[in-house]
Design a protein around this motif. Structure first.
Motif, mmCIF file in Angstrom:
data_model
loop_
_atom_site.group_PDB
_atom_site.id
_atom_site.type_symbol
_atom_site.label_atom_id
_atom_site.label_comp_id
_atom_site.label_asym_id
_atom_site.label_seq_id
_atom_site.Cartn_x
_atom_site.Cartn_y
_atom_site.Cartn_z
ATOM 1 N N CYS A 119 3.361 4.067 4.614
ATOM 2 C CA CYS A 119 4.343 2.980 4.768
ATOM 3 C C CYS A 119 4.408 2.601 6.244
ATOM 4 O O CYS A 119 4.948 3.354 7.065
ATOM 5 C CB CYS A 119 5.708 3.439 4.265
ATOM 6 S SG CYS A 119 7.015 2.232 4.528
ATOM 7 N N SER A 120 3.864 1.448 6.553
ATOM 8 C CA SER A 120 3.832 1.041 7.958
ATOM 9 C C SER A 120 5.185 0.523 8.438
ATOM 10 O O SER A 120 5.487 0.609 9.621
ATOM 11 C CB SER A 120 2.741 -0.009 8.188
ATOM 12 O OG SER A 120 2.925 -1.104 7.335
ATOM 13 N N CYS A 121 6.001 -0.001 7.542
ATOM 14 C CA CYS A 121 7.338 -0.470 7.957
ATOM 15 C C CYS A 121 8.188 0.678 8.500
ATOM 16 O O CYS A 121 8.923 0.510 9.463
ATOM 17 C CB CYS A 121 8.078 -1.102 6.782
ATOM 18 S SG CYS A 121 7.436 -2.687 6.234
ATOM 19 N N TYR A 130 12.370 8.217 0.176
ATOM 20 C CA TYR A 130 12.870 7.457 1.336
ATOM 21 C C TYR A 130 14.204 8.025 1.800
ATOM 22 O O TYR A 130 14.429 8.215 2.988
ATOM 23 C CB TYR A 130 13.030 5.978 0.974
ATOM 24 C CG TYR A 130 11.776 5.173 1.153
ATOM 25 C CD1 TYR A 130 11.415 4.701 2.411
ATOM 26 C CD2 TYR A 130 10.954 4.886 0.078
ATOM 27 C CE1 TYR A 130 10.268 3.963 2.595
ATOM 28 C CE2 TYR A 130 9.795 4.148 0.237
ATOM 29 C CZ TYR A 130 9.457 3.684 1.498
ATOM 30 O OH TYR A 130 8.321 2.956 1.677
ATOM 31 N N PRO A 174 13.041 1.463 2.264
ATOM 32 C CA PRO A 174 11.876 0.578 2.240
ATOM 33 C C PRO A 174 12.271 -0.831 2.689
ATOM 34 O O PRO A 174 13.411 -1.248 2.509
ATOM 35 C CB PRO A 174 11.440 0.595 0.778
ATOM 36 C CG PRO A 174 12.623 1.058 0.012
ATOM 37 C CD PRO A 174 13.456 1.889 0.931
ATOM 38 N N GLU A 175 11.317 -1.527 3.281
ATOM 39 C CA GLU A 175 11.587 -2.897 3.715
ATOM 40 C C GLU A 175 10.815 -3.900 2.871
ATOM 41 O O GLU A 175 11.380 -4.572 2.029
ATOM 42 C CB GLU A 175 11.251 -3.053 5.193
ATOM 43 C CG GLU A 175 12.239 -2.320 6.087
ATOM 44 C CD GLU A 175 11.952 -2.517 7.558
ATOM 45 O OE1 GLU A 175 11.281 -3.494 7.940
ATOM 46 O OE2 GLU A 175 12.394 -1.667 8.345
ATOM 47 N N CYS A 176 9.514 -4.007 3.052
ATOM 48 C CA CYS A 176 8.748 -5.047 2.360
ATOM 49 C C CYS A 176 8.282 -4.623 0.965
ATOM 50 O O CYS A 176 8.040 -5.457 0.107
ATOM 51 C CB CYS A 176 7.537 -5.458 3.190
ATOM 52 S SG CYS A 176 6.225 -4.222 3.244
ATOM 53 N N GLY A 177 8.131 -3.325 0.731
ATOM 54 C CA GLY A 177 7.658 -2.829 -0.561
ATOM 55 C C GLY A 177 6.155 -2.937 -0.760
ATOM 56 O O GLY A 177 5.638 -2.560 -1.802
ATOM 57 N N CYS A 225 3.867 -1.189 0.302
ATOM 58 C CA CYS A 225 3.185 0.105 0.261
ATOM 59 C C CYS A 225 3.358 0.831 -1.064
ATOM 60 O O CYS A 225 2.807 1.913 -1.238
ATOM 61 C CB CYS A 225 3.731 0.987 1.377
ATOM 62 S SG CYS A 225 5.513 1.292 1.226
HETATM 63 S S1 FES Z 1 5.024 -0.922 4.143
HETATM 64 FE FE1 FES Z 1 6.443 0.359 3.117
HETATM 65 S S2 FES Z 1 8.222 -0.858 2.943
HETATM 66 FE FE2 FES Z 1 6.825 -2.107 4.054
#
Ligand code: FES
Length: 79
Positions: free
Chosen positions: A4-6, A36, A43-46, A48
């Motif tokens: 998860c890059s976010c 998480y 999580p932000e964008c989802g 991942c």
């Molecule tokens: S890359 Fe995981 S929430 Fe965005």
């Protein structure tokens, strides 16, 4: 490897969280949301999620507890 890059969560973080949760409660259902939460992140964008879940599934401690398996099939048989 970063999954998860976010939130900068690695596959090692995911495995550590799963192992910790399973050691704390052998009957718990482990979900991405719980991981998480255990890591103190959200999580932000989802984007991942597919890789996140694949990383979870590679951990042998992810199994659904035996007593909770097949409940959906049992409920359908009661009708
Ligand atoms: S890359 Fe995981 S929430 Fe965005």
């Amino acid at each position: 490897m970063i999954v998860c890059s976010c939130q900068t969560i690695s596959d090692k973080d995911i495995h550590a969280a799963i192992n910790w949760m399973r050691a704390s409660d052998e009957s718990t259902i482990i979900t991405p949301g719980k991981i998480y939460h255990a890591l103190g992140k959200t999580p932000e964008c989802g984007g991942c999620m597919k890789l996140f879940v694949a990383s979870m599934r590679s951990n042998s401690n992810l199994e659904v507890p035996f007593e909770l398996r097949g409940l959906k099939a049992k409920q359908q048989n009661w009708r």
